[in-house]
Design a protein around this motif. Structure first.
Motif, PDB file in Angstrom:
ATOM      1  N   MET A 161      40.678  16.108  27.783  1.00 23.36           N
ATOM      2  CA  MET A 161      41.380  17.404  27.206  1.00 23.36           C
ATOM      3  C   MET A 161      43.003  17.427  27.594  1.00 23.36           C
ATOM      4  O   MET A 161      43.079  16.998  28.925  1.00 23.36           O
ATOM      5  CB  MET A 161      40.633  18.834  27.270  1.00 23.36           C
ATOM      6  CG  MET A 161      40.513  18.982  28.687  1.00 23.36           C
ATOM      7  SD  MET A 161      39.433  20.437  28.933  1.00 23.36           S
ATOM      8  CE  MET A 161      40.662  21.765  28.200  1.00 23.36           C
ATOM      9  N   SER A 162      43.666  18.084  27.157  1.00 24.41           N
ATOM     10  CA  SER A 162      45.132  18.011  27.462  1.00 24.41           C
ATOM     11  C   SER A 162      45.358  18.913  28.764  1.00 24.41           C
ATOM     12  O   SER A 162      44.358  19.550  29.192  1.00 24.41           O
ATOM     13  CB  SER A 162      46.241  18.487  26.232  1.00 24.41           C
ATOM     14  OG  SER A 162      45.797  19.942  26.029  1.00 24.41           O
ATOM     15  N   ARG A 209      49.606  15.236  27.571  1.00 20.12           N
ATOM     16  CA  ARG A 209      48.750  14.486  26.717  1.00 20.12           C
ATOM     17  C   ARG A 209      47.338  14.545  27.356  1.00 20.12           C
ATOM     18  O   ARG A 209      47.024  14.150  28.501  1.00 20.12           O
ATOM     19  CB  ARG A 209      49.286  13.327  26.063  1.00 20.12           C
ATOM     20  CG  ARG A 209      49.071  12.260  26.997  1.00 20.12           C
ATOM     21  CD  ARG A 209      49.461  10.915  26.132  1.00 20.12           C
ATOM     22  NE  ARG A 209      49.573   9.597  26.986  1.00 20.12           N
ATOM     23  CZ  ARG A 209      50.507   9.062  27.385  1.00 20.12           C
ATOM     24  NH1 ARG A 209      51.656   9.625  27.133  1.00 20.12           N
ATOM     25  NH2 ARG A 209      50.310   7.932  27.933  1.00 20.12           N
ATOM     26  N   ASP A 210      46.626  14.301  26.278  1.00 19.33           N
ATOM     27  CA  ASP A 210      45.086  13.986  26.781  1.00 19.33           C
ATOM     28  C   ASP A 210      44.958  12.566  27.374  1.00 19.33           C
ATOM     29  O   ASP A 210      45.884  11.602  27.045  1.00 19.33           O
ATOM     30  CB  ASP A 210      44.298  13.740  25.521  1.00 19.33           C
ATOM     31  CG  ASP A 210      43.882  15.086  24.881  1.00 19.33           C
ATOM     32  OD1 ASP A 210      44.150  16.195  25.365  1.00 19.33           O
ATOM     33  OD2 ASP A 210      43.366  15.357  23.688  1.00 19.33           O
ATOM     34  N   THR A 249      52.640  20.708  29.024  1.00 18.59           N
ATOM     35  CA  THR A 249      51.293  20.034  28.654  1.00 18.59           C
ATOM     36  C   THR A 249      51.242  18.706  28.551  1.00 18.59           C
ATOM     37  O   THR A 249      52.294  17.981  28.035  1.00 18.59           O
ATOM     38  CB  THR A 249      50.979  20.939  27.397  1.00 18.59           C
ATOM     39  OG1 THR A 249      50.796  22.109  27.139  1.00 18.59           O
ATOM     40  CG2 THR A 249      49.624  20.334  26.901  1.00 18.59           C
TER      41      THR A 249
END
Length: 348
Positions: free
Chosen positions: A1-2, A25-26, A23
């Motif tokens: 998950m991010s 990235r995954d 944020t």
């Protein structure tokens, strides 16, 4: 998950850096999540934050001299493991298909390498750099930091170090070769250390002698002031290789006059309009060229070389809330010789 993480970001040109979040990235199959420990401050950060070179992409989280520890790896990662000491430099992706990429020279990717911050990646997402606590990068663009290098003093090697090592290696600096480094700043002081480590006879060409003691301590054999016209007379036809780290193009003909036949002048700083140089080049069959950081392969080689020879940057470590002041000082040349942010000081 991010993952949403703390960062320092500027909302526009000349806007102050402010604490915010970004944020990441995954973590994909080939990705590495890095808990950043230190990030060096490069003059490029000023140039992009303040639109000195081009119109920047904002909001911007700078930083491309990144060291830290692997916190998570993707399912197909083979190069790195959780707990490894690693680094990230000036770019985080390239096409991997063009002749330059296939030749292991990703920095010259014909599609255009993906810059670590202030750039659009191939999916159209903005890249955010190392003024942050974590970053996700494809394993191919992550290098190993040898145990012999401290993470703080190693951070500037990911840009300044490889930018100097690459032309020194390419143009065969070593025993029996006379090398001059123009400028004694963040790039120049590492250039002196690296050229000395490679076995070359090293001369610093600086405007004044104010940093002479440092230059000799870093391994220079000679130090000369370019403000003294006699320098260009006394050293005419001396050098096999000159690397110019300053950003001004003025004086190119003077520096070319210091080269031997078949000598090479490398521009490692961003320049303005150059002087006419054709006549000088024709007179002595010389090479005027440039350099652009270095490949992932050469960056790893450089780090291993630095560990073997005890080479790191001379740094001033600062807290996250001191970055704005450090950028102002750097723009005035008030640092010896590289600022490094202690990322543990970011508010969590």
């Amino acid at each position: 998950m991010s993952l949403t993480v703390p960062a320092l970001s500027a909302s526009g040109p000349d806007a102050p850096l402010e604490f915010t979040t970004v944020t990441r990235r995954d973590v994909g199959p080939h990705d590495v999540l890095i808990a950043i420990a230190y990030t060096g401050i490069c003059h490029t950060d000023i140039a992009l934050l303040r639109n000195h070179w081009m119109e920047g992409l904002f909001p911007m989280v700078p930083g491309h001299e990144i060291t830290g520890v692997v916190a998570e790896v993707g399912s197909e990662v083979t190069r790195h493991a959780v707990g490894d000491r690693v680094g990230v430099g000036c770019y985080v992706d390239s096409c991997r298909e063009c002749p330059n990429c296939l030749d292991g020279e990703e920095q010259y990717c014909t599609k255009g390498e993906v810059i670590t911050y202030g750039h659009l990646d191939y999916s159209g997402e903005v890249t955010y750099g190392g003024y942050s606590t974590h970053i996700v990068v494809d394993e191919h663009y992550v290098v190993r930091i040898p145990d012999g290098l401290a993470l703080d003093a190693a951070a500037p090697l990911l840009c300044a170090g490889i930018t100097m090592y690459s032309p020194l290696k390419h143009w065969k600096a070593g025993p029996g070769r006379k090398v001059a480094i123009v400028g004694m700043g963040g790039l120049g002081h590492l250039g002196v250390r690296l050229a000395h480590g490679l076995g070359a006879e090293v001369t610093v060409l600086s405007q004044t002698l104010s940093k002479q003691d440092d230059g000799l301590r870093f391994g220079a054999d000679h130090y000369a002031a370019t403000a003294d016209p006699a320098t260009f007379t006394d050293l005419a036809g001396t050098f096999d290789l000159i690397i110019n780290t300053v950003s001004a193009a003025a004086g190119l003909n003077q520096y070319l006059s210091l080269l031997r036949k078949d000598g090479v002048l490398v521009l490692a700083g961003v320049t303005g309009q150059p002087e006419p140089v054709l006549g000088v080049l024709l007179a002595a069959r010389q090479v005027l060229t440039s350099t652009k950081n270095g490949s992932i392969r050469d960056t790893q080689e450089m780090l291993d070389f630095c560990a073997a020879h005890g080479i790191t940057a001379q740094i001033e470590t600062i807290a996250a809330d001191e970055v704005g002041a450090a950028l102002d000082r750097l723009e005035k040349g008030d640092v010896r010789y590289r600022f490094v942010i202690d990322v543990s000081t970011f508010p969590r």
